[in-house]
Motif scaffolding. Structure first.
Motif, PDB file in Angstrom:
ATOM      1  N   ALA A   1      -3.258 -67.278 127.891  1.00 45.37           N
ATOM      2  CA  ALA A   1      -3.607 -68.584 128.437  1.00 45.37           C
ATOM      3  C   ALA A   1      -3.255 -69.695 127.452  1.00 45.37           C
ATOM      4  CB  ALA A   1      -5.090 -68.624 128.788  1.00 45.37           C
ATOM      5  N   GLU A   2      -3.577 -69.487 126.177  1.00 43.54           N
ATOM      6  CA  GLU A   2      -3.281 -70.502 125.165  1.00 43.54           C
ATOM      7  C   GLU A   2      -1.777 -70.691 124.979  1.00 43.54           C
ATOM      8  OE1 GLU A   2      -5.339 -69.349 121.654  1.00 43.54           O
ATOM      9  OE2 GLU A   2      -7.324 -69.893 122.429  1.00 43.54           O
ATOM     10  N   ALA A   3      -1.005 -69.596 125.032  1.00 47.40           N
ATOM     11  CA  ALA A   3       0.443 -69.687 124.903  1.00 47.40           C
ATOM     12  C   ALA A   3       1.046 -70.449 126.081  1.00 47.40           C
ATOM     13  CB  ALA A   3       1.047 -68.284 124.815  1.00 47.40           C
ATOM     14  N   PHE A   4       0.512 -70.220 127.270  1.00 48.03           N
ATOM     15  CA  PHE A   4       0.976 -70.935 128.452  1.00 48.03           C
ATOM     16  C   PHE A   4       0.721 -72.431 128.305  1.00 48.03           C
ATOM     17  CE2 PHE A   4       0.069 -72.714 132.677  1.00 48.03           C
ATOM     18  CZ  PHE A   4       1.246 -72.404 133.346  1.00 48.03           C
ATOM     19  N   TYR A   5      -0.461 -72.785 127.810  1.00 45.95           N
ATOM     20  CA  TYR A   5      -0.847 -74.179 127.621  1.00 45.95           C
ATOM     21  C   TYR A   5       0.062 -74.869 126.606  1.00 45.95           C
ATOM     22  CZ  TYR A   5      -3.801 -78.214 126.493  1.00 45.95           C
ATOM     23  OH  TYR A   5      -4.282 -79.491 126.278  1.00 45.95           O
ATOM     24  N   ALA A   6       0.410 -74.151 125.518  1.00 45.51           N
ATOM     25  CA  ALA A   6       1.206 -74.739 124.437  1.00 45.51           C
ATOM     26  C   ALA A   6       2.620 -75.098 124.894  1.00 45.51           C
ATOM     27  CB  ALA A   6       1.257 -73.777 123.255  1.00 45.51           C
ATOM     28  N   LYS A   7       3.137 -74.399 125.901  1.00 40.97           N
ATOM     29  CA  LYS A   7       4.505 -74.649 126.350  1.00 40.97           C
ATOM     30  C   LYS A   7       4.626 -75.908 127.214  1.00 40.97           C
ATOM     31  CE  LYS A   7       5.975 -69.791 126.392  1.00 40.97           C
ATOM     32  NZ  LYS A   7       6.442 -68.671 127.251  1.00 40.97           N
ATOM     33  N   ILE A   8       3.503 -76.437 127.687  1.00 33.13           N
ATOM     34  CA  ILE A   8       3.550 -77.575 128.615  1.00 33.13           C
ATOM     35  C   ILE A   8       3.570 -78.884 127.823  1.00 33.13           C
ATOM     36  CG2 ILE A   8       2.318 -78.752 130.486  1.00 33.13           C
ATOM     37  CD1 ILE A   8       1.146 -76.064 131.262  1.00 33.13           C
TER      38      ILE A   8
ATOM     39  N   GLU B   1       2.515 -83.689 130.814  1.00 36.09           N
ATOM     40  CA  GLU B   1       2.440 -82.921 132.059  1.00 36.09           C
ATOM     41  C   GLU B   1       1.235 -81.992 132.103  1.00 36.09           C
ATOM     42  OE1 GLU B   1       6.083 -80.867 132.707  1.00 36.09           O
ATOM     43  OE2 GLU B   1       7.345 -82.625 132.371  1.00 36.09           O
ATOM     44  N   LYS B   2       0.379 -82.064 131.075  1.00 36.55           N
ATOM     45  CA  LYS B   2      -0.748 -81.116 131.004  1.00 36.55           C
ATOM     46  C   LYS B   2      -1.735 -81.292 132.158  1.00 36.55           C
ATOM     47  CE  LYS B   2      -1.008 -79.497 126.215  1.00 36.55           C
ATOM     48  NZ  LYS B   2       0.408 -79.316 126.082  1.00 36.55           N
ATOM     49  N   LEU B   3      -2.010 -82.537 132.527  1.00 36.13           N
ATOM     50  CA  LEU B   3      -2.962 -82.764 133.614  1.00 36.13           C
ATOM     51  C   LEU B   3      -2.405 -82.234 134.937  1.00 36.13           C
ATOM     52  CD1 LEU B   3      -5.767 -83.941 133.860  1.00 36.13           C
ATOM     53  CD2 LEU B   3      -4.745 -86.121 134.528  1.00 36.13           C
TER      54      LEU B   3
ATOM     55  N   GLY C   1      -0.187 -79.876 135.119  1.00 35.92           N
ATOM     56  CA  GLY C   1      -0.175 -78.422 134.977  1.00 35.92           C
ATOM     57  C   GLY C   1      -1.530 -77.817 135.280  1.00 35.92           C
ATOM     58  N   ALA C   2      -2.597 -78.485 134.849  1.00 34.14           N
ATOM     59  CA  ALA C   2      -3.951 -78.004 135.133  1.00 34.14           C
ATOM     60  C   ALA C   2      -4.214 -77.994 136.635  1.00 34.14           C
ATOM     61  CB  ALA C   2      -4.978 -78.883 134.417  1.00 34.14           C
ATOM     62  N   ALA C   3      -3.764 -79.060 137.326  1.00 33.57           N
ATOM     63  CA  ALA C   3      -3.957 -79.132 138.780  1.00 33.57           C
ATOM     64  C   ALA C   3      -3.186 -78.017 139.481  1.00 33.57           C
ATOM     65  CB  ALA C   3      -3.503 -80.497 139.296  1.00 33.57           C
ATOM     66  N   ALA C   4      -1.951 -77.764 139.016  1.00 33.21           N
ATOM     67  CA  ALA C   4      -1.144 -76.699 139.628  1.00 33.21           C
ATOM     68  C   ALA C   4      -1.769 -75.333 139.393  1.00 33.21           C
ATOM     69  CB  ALA C   4       0.277 -76.746 139.061  1.00 33.21           C
ATOM     70  N   ALA C   5      -2.256 -75.101 138.151  1.00 37.32           N
ATOM     71  CA  ALA C   5      -2.903 -73.815 137.837  1.00 37.32           C
ATOM     72  C   ALA C   5      -4.147 -73.614 138.680  1.00 37.32           C
ATOM     73  CB  ALA C   5      -3.241 -73.757 136.348  1.00 37.32           C
ATOM     74  N   TRP C   6      -4.890 -74.699 138.853  1.00 37.03           N
ATOM     75  CA  TRP C   6      -6.114 -74.588 139.668  1.00 37.03           C
ATOM     76  C   TRP C   6      -5.763 -74.258 141.115  1.00 37.03           C
ATOM     77  CZ3 TRP C   6     -11.161 -74.248 138.733  1.00 37.03           C
ATOM     78  CH2 TRP C   6     -12.028 -74.370 139.820  1.00 37.03           C
ATOM     79  N   ASN C   7      -4.721 -74.869 141.630  1.00 42.07           N
ATOM     80  CA  ASN C   7      -4.315 -74.622 143.009  1.00 42.07           C
ATOM     81  C   ASN C   7      -3.924 -73.166 143.227  1.00 42.07           C
ATOM     82  OD1 ASN C   7      -3.643 -75.609 145.701  1.00 42.07           O
ATOM     83  ND2 ASN C   7      -1.540 -75.164 145.145  1.00 42.07           N
ATOM     84  N   ILE C   8      -3.299 -72.572 142.215  1.00 37.00           N
ATOM     85  CA  ILE C   8      -2.878 -71.170 142.324  1.00 37.00           C
ATOM     86  C   ILE C   8      -4.053 -70.222 142.102  1.00 37.00           C
ATOM     87  CG2 ILE C   8      -1.446 -69.384 141.246  1.00 37.00           C
ATOM     88  CD1 ILE C   8       0.607 -71.586 140.634  1.00 37.00           C
ATOM     89  N   CYS C   9      -4.941 -70.577 141.159  1.00 42.54           N
ATOM     90  CA  CYS C   9      -6.023 -69.653 140.764  1.00 42.54           C
ATOM     91  C   CYS C   9      -7.212 -69.672 141.716  1.00 42.54           C
ATOM     92  CB  CYS C   9      -6.536 -70.004 139.363  1.00 42.54           C
ATOM     93  SG  CYS C   9      -5.319 -69.755 138.060  1.00 42.54           S
ATOM     94  N   ALA C  10      -7.503 -70.841 142.304  1.00 41.41           N
ATOM     95  CA  ALA C  10      -8.741 -70.971 143.081  1.00 41.41           C
ATOM     96  C   ALA C  10      -8.473 -70.721 144.560  1.00 41.41           C
ATOM     97  CB  ALA C  10      -9.335 -72.364 142.881  1.00 41.41           C
ATOM     98  N   SER C  11      -9.403 -70.044 145.207  1.00 39.82           N
ATOM     99  CA  SER C  11      -9.295 -69.800 146.646  1.00 39.82           C
ATOM    100  C   SER C  11      -9.464 -71.117 147.383  1.00 39.82           C
ATOM    101  CB  SER C  11     -10.370 -68.812 147.100  1.00 39.82           C
ATOM    102  OG  SER C  11     -10.171 -67.556 146.502  1.00 39.82           O
ATOM    103  N   ARG C  12      -8.626 -71.341 148.375  1.00 40.01           N
ATOM    104  CA  ARG C  12      -8.711 -72.586 149.144  1.00 40.01           C
ATOM    105  C   ARG C  12      -9.915 -72.539 150.067  1.00 40.01           C
ATOM    106  NH1 ARG C  12      -3.181 -75.062 149.934  1.00 40.01           N
ATOM    107  NH2 ARG C  12      -4.036 -75.947 151.821  1.00 40.01           N
ATOM    108  N   GLN C  13     -10.645 -73.660 150.097  1.00 45.17           N
ATOM    109  CA  GLN C  13     -11.858 -73.720 150.903  1.00 45.17           C
ATOM    110  C   GLN C  13     -11.552 -73.514 152.377  1.00 45.17           C
ATOM    111  OE1 GLN C  13     -14.788 -73.891 149.669  1.00 45.17           O
ATOM    112  NE2 GLN C  13     -16.046 -74.201 151.478  1.00 45.17           N
TER     113      GLN C  13
ATOM    114  N   PHE D   1      -6.946 -74.606 130.471  1.00 45.25           N
ATOM    115  CA  PHE D   1      -7.061 -76.070 130.526  1.00 45.25           C
ATOM    116  C   PHE D   1      -8.514 -76.544 130.440  1.00 45.25           C
ATOM    117  CE2 PHE D   1      -3.261 -74.809 132.865  1.00 45.25           C
ATOM    118  CZ  PHE D   1      -2.281 -75.603 132.286  1.00 45.25           C
ATOM    119  N   PRO D   2      -9.278 -76.134 129.449  1.00 47.77           N
ATOM    120  CA  PRO D   2     -10.694 -76.530 129.405  1.00 47.77           C
ATOM    121  C   PRO D   2     -10.870 -78.044 129.274  1.00 47.77           C
ATOM    122  CG  PRO D   2     -10.024 -75.538 127.323  1.00 47.77           C
ATOM    123  CD  PRO D   2      -8.901 -75.320 128.281  1.00 47.77           C
ATOM    124  N   ASN D   3     -10.082 -78.690 128.399  1.00 43.40           N
ATOM    125  CA  ASN D   3     -10.251 -80.123 128.171  1.00 43.40           C
ATOM    126  C   ASN D   3      -9.848 -80.941 129.398  1.00 43.40           C
ATOM    127  OD1 ASN D   3     -11.093 -79.627 125.523  1.00 43.40           O
ATOM    128  ND2 ASN D   3      -8.985 -79.632 124.751  1.00 43.40           N
ATOM    129  N   GLU D   4      -8.784 -80.523 130.062  1.00 42.38           N
ATOM    130  CA  GLU D   4      -8.331 -81.266 131.239  1.00 42.38           C
ATOM    131  C   GLU D   4      -9.362 -81.180 132.370  1.00 42.38           C
ATOM    132  OE1 GLU D   4      -5.083 -81.019 128.628  1.00 42.38           O
ATOM    133  OE2 GLU D   4      -6.418 -79.439 129.341  1.00 42.38           O
TER     134      GLU D   4
END
Length: 815
Positions: A130-137, A141-143, A145-157, A185-188
């Motif tokens: 996870a940390e290596a993935f974060y470092a490459k962004i 674009e981090k914010l 990237g966080a939104a995109a990761a959340w969209n992929i990781c979280a089940s859609r309501q 993406f804890p800080n984002e």
């Protein structure tokens, strides 16, 4: 993972069923037989593990019993052996239940048990990834990237809600865990908590009958008090298992408005705030066309967002429209692989190709395909081009490569397939297409006006009004008040787990019970209704409150007929409303007849419609409310326990009799008895005695046969009086003459006088003897016999015949 280590002891096995489902069998060291290590085929049966054998450490409910490699016992019958328990995750993923069987399953893999150190190591590796993935962004674009990761990781309501509404197989929806987004993406994620994010939820189902603000035009700058509430609507309703927005009306009452779109911001149930209501991109428009010498015609223009004026709002503006035809392209773009259909191009990817002018039929694509989701409707693959661009291809399981997984190292050759255009009847503004015509009645009306002709555009002046299917609630974050106690979804929507057998019974019976209990809605306007200038509306009595609010919102003058005046309809589960004809808007009547059918105009047809309905089944009551066990409810009104002289009879004791001799009696029956006695004008001592009987019943004593007889007599007498009142009022409304004292009917044997406003009714004989008198809700009877009721029933039948033949005859009541 730590929880898994505690509950799944020993090595585990992965077994694949012939249908492709992969099951994990755990606790092999506890149950497993040595033959499992050599298993090639398994015939599996799932048995329930008794609750007494389950523990906190081993909560498993299903035991896997299997015939291994076709093994048979000494009796030549299949030999089954205990293998292990089904992992809790497999039970959830595949909706497994005791009693299921699977023939011809294959052993895919045996896994050793994870040690504590191995578990910690896996966690460390996951965190490093996870940390290596974060470092490459890049920082900028981090914010995103966080939104995109959340969209992929979280089940859609919306996926979860659809699955719950339709009782869909959980396999059809990809199981997602959002841990990665939090780890990477804890800080984002934390930064988004500084201010309210959910300030513009979208509201949908605006045209549903539950909307108590139907047709209202909202001032986009005016703020209204709102509250988020849990849906109370039953299974099958469009708003079932959803969050609803209630809006405070001018009378200070919160009324149901709309449903929060399931993909939108989901504020906690019970949240209050101030909000503006702003219509977003209009979906349709209404055009009113008025040509000289013709009645104005209103038509609906659809699919506005697909044409030249997408997003433009019209507010009853005069415009010059043109009517004709336009070629319309089907937006579906398919991707072909080796001449077969792989799937459909995602809308964002479609737009991406449009921007570079590459979205043309037959254009080649060179992509590496990678499967991201493999289950059900949500299966899709990502295609990576040589220059690093990504295209998303949806609906993989709908076409020729269903069930196939892609993990390409080399590029494949694919092609784009666009659908051919088709000609549609359309509406134009300033020579540009505005939208298309859909309804046959609209097209027919335009043809009659000479406006819709093949091969040419025909102009006409019109008034154009946008219609919104979605409204955005713009919430003022400074006014948000969260509930003191938050309500979880399973509490609000009743989605908590229940006994599996009970759940099966509920699921299997819910639909048929709904249809049995659901009452139809119909309109009627018999001769008697027409003389009074009213129209009748019969609805399911469980919807009476909603119907009242809806009619009021439509500015229809209405009044619900008292239940005692429509006893037969009430028994059928119907509530009856009288609607003042002159107050019903034409559009409202049209929509009602379209939904409920044509107005019934003969009394015989109305009677036949009511009689055709079965008496409404009552809801099942908990065992504690029956006479076999004491009720835990209090009786209303307040009941005294002071002993008093009984007017019923001293034989109305509460000594227990055998249950078999008594019909089931509930506390509601006793309440009805008390109310009946009160309406019949019984003495206070009489009613106090009913109270004593009820209190004894609550304490566990059974009703005596004498008390039951008296109760039945009183309730039946009230039914007779209610029926007599209903018929007498009907006679008066049809044949009565009005004066300053009310309405009067003079017959040969009986005279009737009643006052509708005060609900007073008097029936007397010609000699002046009053046989029935209803004043201020209190009833007095004198020698009221079954023969008198029969006389009035005969008169009621006579009215039916007269009205059916449409004859103006004077009604005579014969004794």
């Amino acid at each position: 993972m730590e929880r898994r280590r505690e509950t799944e002891k020993g090595p585990s096995a992965i077994v694949q069923t012939p249908q492709g489902a992969k099951l994990e069998i755990t606790n092999l060291t506890r149950y497993g037989h040595p033959l499992i290590w050599k298993a090639q085929t398994l015939n599996i049966r799932l048995d329930e593990i008794p609750e007494k054998w389950r523990t906190k450490e081993r909560p498993h409910k299903l035991l896997v019993v299997a015939q291994i490699n076709g093994e048979k016992g000494s009796d030549k019958k299949p030999a089954y052996r205990n293998l292990g328990t089904v992992s809790q995750q497999s039970v959830t993923d595949h909706n497994l239940k005791a009693g299921m069987t699977m023939q011809g399953a294959k052993l895919l893999e045996l896994k050793p048990e994870l040690t504590r150190s191995q578990t910690k190591l896996l966690y460390a590796l996951a965190n490093d990834a996870a940390e290596a993935f974060y470092a490459k962004i890049p920082e900028s674009e981090k914010l995103a990237g966080a939104a995109a990761a959340w969209n992929i990781c979280a089940s859609r309501q919306d996926e979860l809600e659809v699955a719950r509404k339709e009782n869909a197989n959980p396999q059809a929806y990809a199981k997602k865990v959002s841990n990665f987004a939090f780890a990477a993406f804890p800080n984002e994620i934390i930064s988004r908590l500084d201010k309210l994010q959910f300030t513009e939820p979208k509201l949908v189902t605006l045209n549903n009958e539950a909307n108590q603000f139907l047709g209202r035009d909202w001032n986009p700058t005016e703020k209204h008090p709102i509250e988020i509430r849990a849906s109370h609507h039953p299974v099958g309703h469009e708003r079932h298992v959803s969050r609803l927005m209630f809006v405070q009306d001018s009378d200070g009452e919160y009324k149901e408005f709309a449903m929060l779109e399931t993909r939108t911001a989901q504020l906690p149930i019970g949240t209050k705030a101030l909000s503006c209501m702003v219509g977003v991109e209009p979906a349709t428009a209404s055009a009113t066309i008025g040509l000289p010498g013709n009645e104005p015609v209103e038509i609906t223009i659809r699919e506005l967002k697909n044409f030249s004026y997408a997003g433009l709002v019209f507010n009853a503006e005069p415009v010059n429209l043109e009517f004709g035809t336009v070629p319309v392209t089907d937006k579906t773009v398919k991707i072909k692989l080796d001449g077969k259909t792989l799937g459909e191009l995602d809308s964002d990817s479609t737009q991406q190709l449009k921007e570079i002018n590459y979205l043309k039929n037959g254009n080649p694509l060179k992509l590496k395909l990678t499967s991201i989701s493999e289950t059900g409707d949500q299966a899709f693959v990502l295609g990576e081009s040589p220059n690093g661009n990504l295209l998303k291809i949806n609906k993989i399981n709908f076409y020729d490569f269903s069930g196939q997984t892609f993990d390409d190292l080399d590029y494949r050759k694919l092609t784009i397939e666009t659908s051919a255009s088709k000609t549609r009847d359309a509406v134009f503004l300033n020579g540009e297409p505005l939208g298309v015509l859909h309804f046959k009645k609209d097209k027919d009306a335009l043809r009659q006006l000479g406006l819709l002709k093949t091969g040419q555009l025909t102009p006409a002046p019109a008034i154009l009004q946008s219609n919104f299917s979605v409204i955005c609630a713009q919430i003022d974050p400074n006014t948000v008040e969260y509930p003191q106690k938050w309500t979880k979804e399973f509490q609000a929507f009743g989605t908590q787990s229940v006994n599996s057998q009970q759940q099966e019974m509920i699921e299997s019976s819910a639909k048929i019970l709904h249809h049995i209990k659901e009452r139809p809605t119909f309109l009627f306007s018999t001769q008697s209704n027409k003389k009074l200038g009213v129209m009748g509306l019969a609805v399911d009595n469980q919807k009476a409150e909603t119907v009242t609010k809806w009619l009021t919102a439509q500015k229809v003058e209405c009044q619900q007929v008292p239940t005692e005046d429509v006893i037969r309809e009430t028994k059928k589960g119907l509530a009856v409303f009288n609607l003042v004809d002159s107050s019903i808007p034409v559009k409202t009547l049209e929509s009602m007849t379209k939904k409920f059918g044509a107005v019934i105009e003969t009394d015989s047809e109305y009677q036949q419609r009511v009689n055709s309905l079965a008496t409404r089944p009552q809801f099942l009551k908990p065992p504690e409310q029956t006479a076999q066990s004491p009720p835990n409810q209090s009786i209303t009104p307040p009941l005294s326990t002071t002993p008093s002289t009984s007017d019923i009879s001293n034989s109305t004791k509460t000594e227990p009799l055998s249950v078999q001799k008594l019909p089931t009696v509930t506390i509601d029956d006793l309440r009805n008895w008390y109310n009946a006695a009160d309406k019949l004008g019984k003495s206070e001592n009489y009613k106090k005695r009913i109270v004593e009987v009820a209190n004894g019943f609550k304490a566990g004593k059974q009703l005596s046969t004498e008390a039951l007889t008296v109760m039945n007599k009183d309730t039946f007498e009230l039914e007779v009086i209610s029926r007599l009142t209903q018929i007498a009022q009907r006679i008066g409304m049809v044949w009565g003459k009005s004066n300053e004292n009310g309405t009067q009917v003079l017959g040969k044997i009986y005279d009737i006088t009643f006052n509708t406003q005060q609900k007073d009714l008097t029936i007397s004989q010609k000699n002046g003897d009053v046989i029935f008198n209803l004043q201020s809700g209190q009833v007095q009877t004198n020698k009221l016999t079954p023969q008198i009721l029969q006389t009035f029933e005969n008169a009621n039948s006579q009215i039916d015949k007269i009205l059916m033949k449409n004859k103006n005859q004077e009604l005579e009541i014969h004794g």
